[in-house]
Design a protein around this motif. Structure first.
Motif, PDB file in Angstrom:
ATOM      1  N   LYS A  20       0.838  -1.197   0.000  1.00 35.14           N
ATOM      2  CA  LYS A  20       0.000   0.000   0.000  1.00 35.14           C
ATOM      3  C   LYS A  20       0.875   1.251   0.000  1.00 35.14           C
ATOM      4  O   LYS A  20       1.856   1.324   0.730  1.00 35.14           O
ATOM      5  CB  LYS A  20      -0.931   0.008   1.215  1.00 35.14           C
ATOM      6  CG  LYS A  20      -1.965  -1.098   1.211  1.00 35.14           C
ATOM      7  CD  LYS A  20      -2.919  -0.960   2.396  1.00 35.14           C
ATOM      8  CE  LYS A  20      -3.922  -2.110   2.436  1.00 35.14           C
ATOM      9  NZ  LYS A  20      -4.793  -2.132   1.250  1.00 35.14           N
ATOM     10  N   GLU A  22       0.749   4.589   1.354  1.00 32.64           N
ATOM     11  CA  GLU A  22      -0.104   5.332   2.281  1.00 32.64           C
ATOM     12  C   GLU A  22       0.656   6.137   3.321  1.00 32.64           C
ATOM     13  O   GLU A  22       0.050   6.822   4.143  1.00 32.64           O
ATOM     14  CB  GLU A  22      -1.066   4.358   2.977  1.00 32.64           C
ATOM     15  CG  GLU A  22      -0.393   3.185   3.680  1.00 32.64           C
ATOM     16  CD  GLU A  22      -1.391   2.179   4.228  1.00 32.64           C
ATOM     17  OE1 GLU A  22      -2.611   2.442   4.147  1.00 32.64           O
ATOM     18  OE2 GLU A  22      -0.953   1.135   4.733  1.00 32.64           O
ATOM     19  N   THR A  23       1.991   6.106   3.294  1.00 35.56           N
ATOM     20  CA  THR A  23       2.739   6.860   4.293  1.00 35.56           C
ATOM     21  C   THR A  23       3.487   8.024   3.644  1.00 35.56           C
ATOM     22  O   THR A  23       3.829   7.976   2.447  1.00 35.56           O
ATOM     23  CB  THR A  23       3.763   5.967   5.023  1.00 35.56           C
ATOM     24  OG1 THR A  23       4.795   5.587   4.099  1.00 35.56           O
ATOM     25  CG2 THR A  23       3.086   4.709   5.582  1.00 35.56           C
ATOM     26  N   GLU A  24       3.760   9.057   4.425  1.00 38.07           N
ATOM     27  CA  GLU A  24       4.507  10.219   3.938  1.00 38.07           C
ATOM     28  C   GLU A  24       5.866   9.797   3.392  1.00 38.07           C
ATOM     29  O   GLU A  24       6.329  10.313   2.369  1.00 38.07           O
ATOM     30  CB  GLU A  24       4.689  11.234   5.073  1.00 38.07           C
ATOM     31  CG  GLU A  24       3.430  11.981   5.457  1.00 38.07           C
ATOM     32  CD  GLU A  24       3.140  13.149   4.532  1.00 38.07           C
ATOM     33  OE1 GLU A  24       4.100  13.802   4.083  1.00 38.07           O
ATOM     34  OE2 GLU A  24       1.954  13.409   4.261  1.00 38.07           O
ATOM     35  N   GLU A  25       6.498   8.863   4.072  1.00 34.79           N
ATOM     36  CA  GLU A  25       7.816   8.397   3.638  1.00 34.79           C
ATOM     37  C   GLU A  25       7.734   7.761   2.256  1.00 34.79           C
ATOM     38  O   GLU A  25       8.582   8.020   1.379  1.00 34.79           O
ATOM     39  CB  GLU A  25       8.371   7.388   4.648  1.00 34.79           C
ATOM     40  CG  GLU A  25       9.773   6.892   4.304  1.00 34.79           C
ATOM     41  CD  GLU A  25      10.304   5.885   5.306  1.00 34.79           C
ATOM     42  OE1 GLU A  25      11.438   5.419   5.112  1.00 34.79           O
ATOM     43  OE2 GLU A  25       9.594   5.569   6.287  1.00 34.79           O
ATOM     44  N   GLN A  26       6.713   6.907   2.035  1.00 36.20           N
ATOM     45  CA  GLN A  26       6.533   6.268   0.728  1.00 36.20           C
ATOM     46  C   GLN A  26       6.277   7.320  -0.358  1.00 36.20           C
ATOM     47  O   GLN A  26       6.816   7.238  -1.465  1.00 36.20           O
ATOM     48  CB  GLN A  26       5.363   5.290   0.773  1.00 36.20           C
ATOM     49  CG  GLN A  26       5.627   4.023   1.564  1.00 36.20           C
ATOM     50  CD  GLN A  26       4.368   3.171   1.670  1.00 36.20           C
ATOM     51  OE1 GLN A  26       3.281   3.682   1.935  1.00 36.20           O
ATOM     52  NE2 GLN A  26       4.531   1.881   1.478  1.00 36.20           N
ATOM     53  N   ASN A  50      -5.462   4.608  -2.507  1.00 38.55           N
ATOM     54  CA  ASN A  50      -4.045   5.006  -2.428  1.00 38.55           C
ATOM     55  C   ASN A  50      -3.689   5.992  -3.540  1.00 38.55           C
ATOM     56  O   ASN A  50      -2.911   6.930  -3.326  1.00 38.55           O
ATOM     57  CB  ASN A  50      -3.139   3.781  -2.514  1.00 38.55           C
ATOM     58  CG  ASN A  50      -3.286   2.823  -1.347  1.00 38.55           C
ATOM     59  OD1 ASN A  50      -2.977   1.653  -1.452  1.00 38.55           O
ATOM     60  ND2 ASN A  50      -3.777   3.311  -0.215  1.00 38.55           N
ATOM     61  N   TYR A  97      -0.951  14.229  -2.299  1.00 35.57           N
ATOM     62  CA  TYR A  97       0.414  14.523  -1.851  1.00 35.57           C
ATOM     63  C   TYR A  97       1.199  15.215  -2.963  1.00 35.57           C
ATOM     64  O   TYR A  97       1.887  16.228  -2.728  1.00 35.57           O
ATOM     65  CB  TYR A  97       1.126  13.234  -1.434  1.00 35.57           C
ATOM     66  CG  TYR A  97       2.584  13.441  -1.048  1.00 35.57           C
ATOM     67  CD1 TYR A  97       2.934  13.702   0.266  1.00 35.57           C
ATOM     68  CD2 TYR A  97       3.600  13.390  -2.014  1.00 35.57           C
ATOM     69  CE1 TYR A  97       4.276  13.909   0.617  1.00 35.57           C
ATOM     70  CE2 TYR A  97       4.922  13.597  -1.673  1.00 35.57           C
ATOM     71  CZ  TYR A  97       5.253  13.858  -0.352  1.00 35.57           C
ATOM     72  OH  TYR A  97       6.569  14.072  -0.012  1.00 35.57           O
ATOM     73  N   GLU A 124      -8.658   3.124  13.208  1.00 32.52           N
ATOM     74  CA  GLU A 124      -8.552   4.527  12.807  1.00 32.52           C
ATOM     75  C   GLU A 124      -9.594   4.856  11.753  1.00 32.52           C
ATOM     76  O   GLU A 124     -10.001   3.991  10.969  1.00 32.52           O
ATOM     77  CB  GLU A 124      -7.159   4.822  12.232  1.00 32.52           C
ATOM     78  CG  GLU A 124      -6.010   4.673  13.208  1.00 32.52           C
ATOM     79  CD  GLU A 124      -4.680   5.017  12.545  1.00 32.52           C
ATOM     80  OE1 GLU A 124      -4.631   6.033  11.824  1.00 32.52           O
ATOM     81  OE2 GLU A 124      -3.725   4.261  12.734  1.00 32.52           O
ATOM     82  N   LYS A 129     -10.450   6.254   8.305  1.00 36.56           N
ATOM     83  CA  LYS A 129      -9.669   6.392   7.087  1.00 36.56           C
ATOM     84  C   LYS A 129     -10.574   6.782   5.923  1.00 36.56           C
ATOM     85  O   LYS A 129     -11.709   6.295   5.815  1.00 36.56           O
ATOM     86  CB  LYS A 129      -8.980   5.065   6.742  1.00 36.56           C
ATOM     87  CG  LYS A 129      -7.938   4.605   7.749  1.00 36.56           C
ATOM     88  CD  LYS A 129      -6.597   5.234   7.461  1.00 36.56           C
ATOM     89  CE  LYS A 129      -5.495   4.590   8.287  1.00 36.56           C
ATOM     90  NZ  LYS A 129      -4.184   5.188   7.997  1.00 36.56           N
TER      91      LYS A 129
END
Length: 552
Positions: free
Chosen positions: A147, A149-153, A180, A187, A492, A494
């Motif tokens: 997935k 879904e993270t800022e780092e990715q 996604n 982003y 959470e 989402k």
């Protein structure tokens, strides 16, 4: 490389495009539609997607092109489970980019979203692409379930895009993958990367659709593949006249696949998970419903039949869902180790009996022992029961056998019941795409290139009017945020694309409901046969029964 005659012929098939896409990419204009809003939780979704929310739906029409003349470097990803036609989405995307300019580049990232993060890629050329035209599978670049879904990715994805000079990414996937895609698009826009993100609606389950997205690709081919197999079994059942076939078909959260297979083959029984939930049916009630058909057919001398079972139906049975929840709680944390350390099933059974409520244990206790044990197989990464591993086709045949035994003891049933079991899933995911899916997928890819060239991001490639011939299809785009709502996932809230379940007041289900009582008793089987690729259009270019009924 040795290839089959059909494979060779399919390479040469030329997919049909919607009429307005045949004018040439330099003669296609954009017609703006109305602004959009999410299907629910509008204020929350808007706050999470300030740069991509509320955009207009668009349609492509013949006219003066407003597409950018700049060189396009586009990345493409296959995400999630396989679905017939995925190769053609990539082929259509490639052909549209090259039609606009031979200098345009299409990069395929290998093995799903992780390929983008790892910068594992291939640059497509004619020779590479031509080997995969109109073929099934995702083996052109592979797929994966990572997935994004993270800022780092997202930062890594932006860096990889910058390294290649990419201006766009196309994500071909289902509801989670396109969720996604929406988050990635937001982003990229928020950080002014200049990278657009476009999605394509894929899933054989048929649950990625709405008034705008009339069908997810792969559903047509997969259901026709299953219907062929089910029709073959029906013909065998009607020939041997001694077996009841319980057939589980893919469809974890929605019963679109089961319903479409039933509309094509007219079995004696087809369970619809959404109806089971709406009526709060118990396992015992479902077993009685099937047993009634077995008994009535036996009274006519027909000791055979066919029952279609959706893959995820047990999750829709309220008492079974409660049992699953209690088992998940029972084996949380260190208790799982304590349970697994018990040496015999008898000791594990007592552990379960002492740990469940009286109501849930009563449900557990009516299950066949092999099904009881399946509830305690390997857990998913979150420690929960993997419901998809439960052989529900064997569960229901066993419960029906018990019901018939009781009826035989009462003297109300005098027939014979010999069940056989099947699971159709992987057989349909990589089949040669039907002409409909070959055309639809190629159009989705071609259309995605036009969305990119016209500067759109956070959009799903949209082809509509699908029950008509391909020349009358309408191409355009829909903001992905229009399909989204807020759901509770892993503790959470989402933003996710809402799954489209079978509508019990919709025309496909209503047609089924109007006819199933007759099918339950009579032998009204239909034998759709194999998918046809060459011949009369009325045979080769058929849409699904679901789509036809929905658009009547």
């Amino acid at each position: 490389m040795t290839i089959s005659p059909l494979q060779k012929a399919r390479y040469q098939y030329e997919p049909k495009l919607p009429g307005m896409l045949r004018s040439g990419v330099d003669k296609i204009a954009v017609k703006e539609g109305e602004p959009t809003q999410s299907v629910a939780d509008q204020e929350t979704i808007k706050s999470l997607f300030p740069n991509t929310y509320g955009k207009n739906e668009i349609t492509f029409v013949e006219g003066e092109s407003t597409a950018s003349p700049d060189k396009q470097v586009v990345g493409v990803i296959l995400s999630g489970g396989q679905a017939p036609g995925g190769h053609n989405v990539i082929c259509g995307l490639y052909d549209a980019l090259k039609a606009a300019s031979p200098e345009n580049v299409l990069i395929g990232f290998k093995n799903g979203p992780s390929g983008l993060i790892d910068d594992d890629f291939v640059v497509f050329d004619d020779e590479f692409i031509d080997k995969y035209r109109n073929t099934g599978g995702f083996d052109i670049i592979g797929s994966g379930r990572t997935k994004l879904e993270t800022e780092e990715q997202f930062k890594v994805a932006a860096d990889v895009a910058k390294k290649h000079g990419m201006n766009a990414i196309v994500i071909i996937g289902g509801d989670d993958s396109n969720t996604n895609a929406a988050v990635l698009a937001e982003y990229m826009a928020a950080h002014d990367t200049g990278v657009q993100v476009i999605g394509a609606p894929k899933t054989i389950d048929g649950d990625l659709k709405n008034d705008d997205i009339e069908a997810s690709f792969g559903f047509d081919t997969a259901t026709k593949t299953y219907a062929e197999l089910i029709g073959n079994i029906e013909r065998d059942a009607n020939s041997a006249k001694k077996y009841w076939h319980f057939i589980k078909v893919m469809g974890r959260s929605a019963s679109h696949v089961a319903l479409e297979a039933a509309l094509q083959t007219q079995p004696n029984i087809c369970l619809i998970s959404e109806e089971v939930a709406a009526k709060k049916m118990s396992l015992s009630e479902i077993a009685d419903y099937i047993a009634d058909s077995v008994e009535k057919r036996a009274a006519n001398g027909d000791n055979f039949g066919v029952a279609i079972i959706p893959e995820g139906v047990v999750e829709f049975v309220p008492e079974f869902s409660a049992l699953i929840a209690e088992i998940n709680e029972l084996l949380a944390g260190a208790k799982a180790d304590e349970f697994n350390a018990l040496p015999t099933w008898k000791e594990k059974y007592e552990f379960i009996k002492n740990g469940l409520t009286k109501e849930s244990f009563e449900v557990f206790d009516i299950l066949p022992e092999n099904i009881q044990q399946q509830l305690f197989l390997e857990r998913d990464p979150h420690g929960n029961v993997q419901v998809s591993l439960i052989e529900s086709e064997k569960l229901f045949s066993a419960l029906v056998a018990n019901k018939l035994k009781e009826r035989k003891e009462k003297g109300t049933y005098k027939g014979k019941f010999s069940p056989l079991h099947h699971f159709f899933g992987y057989e349909g995911r990589c089949a040669f795409p039907s002409n409909f899916d070959a055309d639809y997928c190629y159009s989705l890819g071609y259309n995605a290139a036009l969305l990119i060239q016209n500067g759109f991001t956070g959009y799903l490639s949209k082809i509509s009017n699908l029950s008509k011939p391909a020349a009358e299809w309408v191409a355009g785009g829909m903001p992905i945020t229009k399909m989204m709502n807020i759901e509770r996932r892993h503790g959470e809230d989402k933003p996710v694309i809402r799954k489209a379940l079978v509508e019990l007041d919709g025309k496909p289900f209503q047609f089924f409901a109007d006819n199933r009582d007759n099918w339950a008793v009579e032998t009204a089987y239909l034998y759709p046969g194999a998918i046809q690729y060459y011949g009369p259009e009325e045979v080769c270019d058929l849409t699904t029964k679901t789509l036809k009924l929905e658009q009547e």
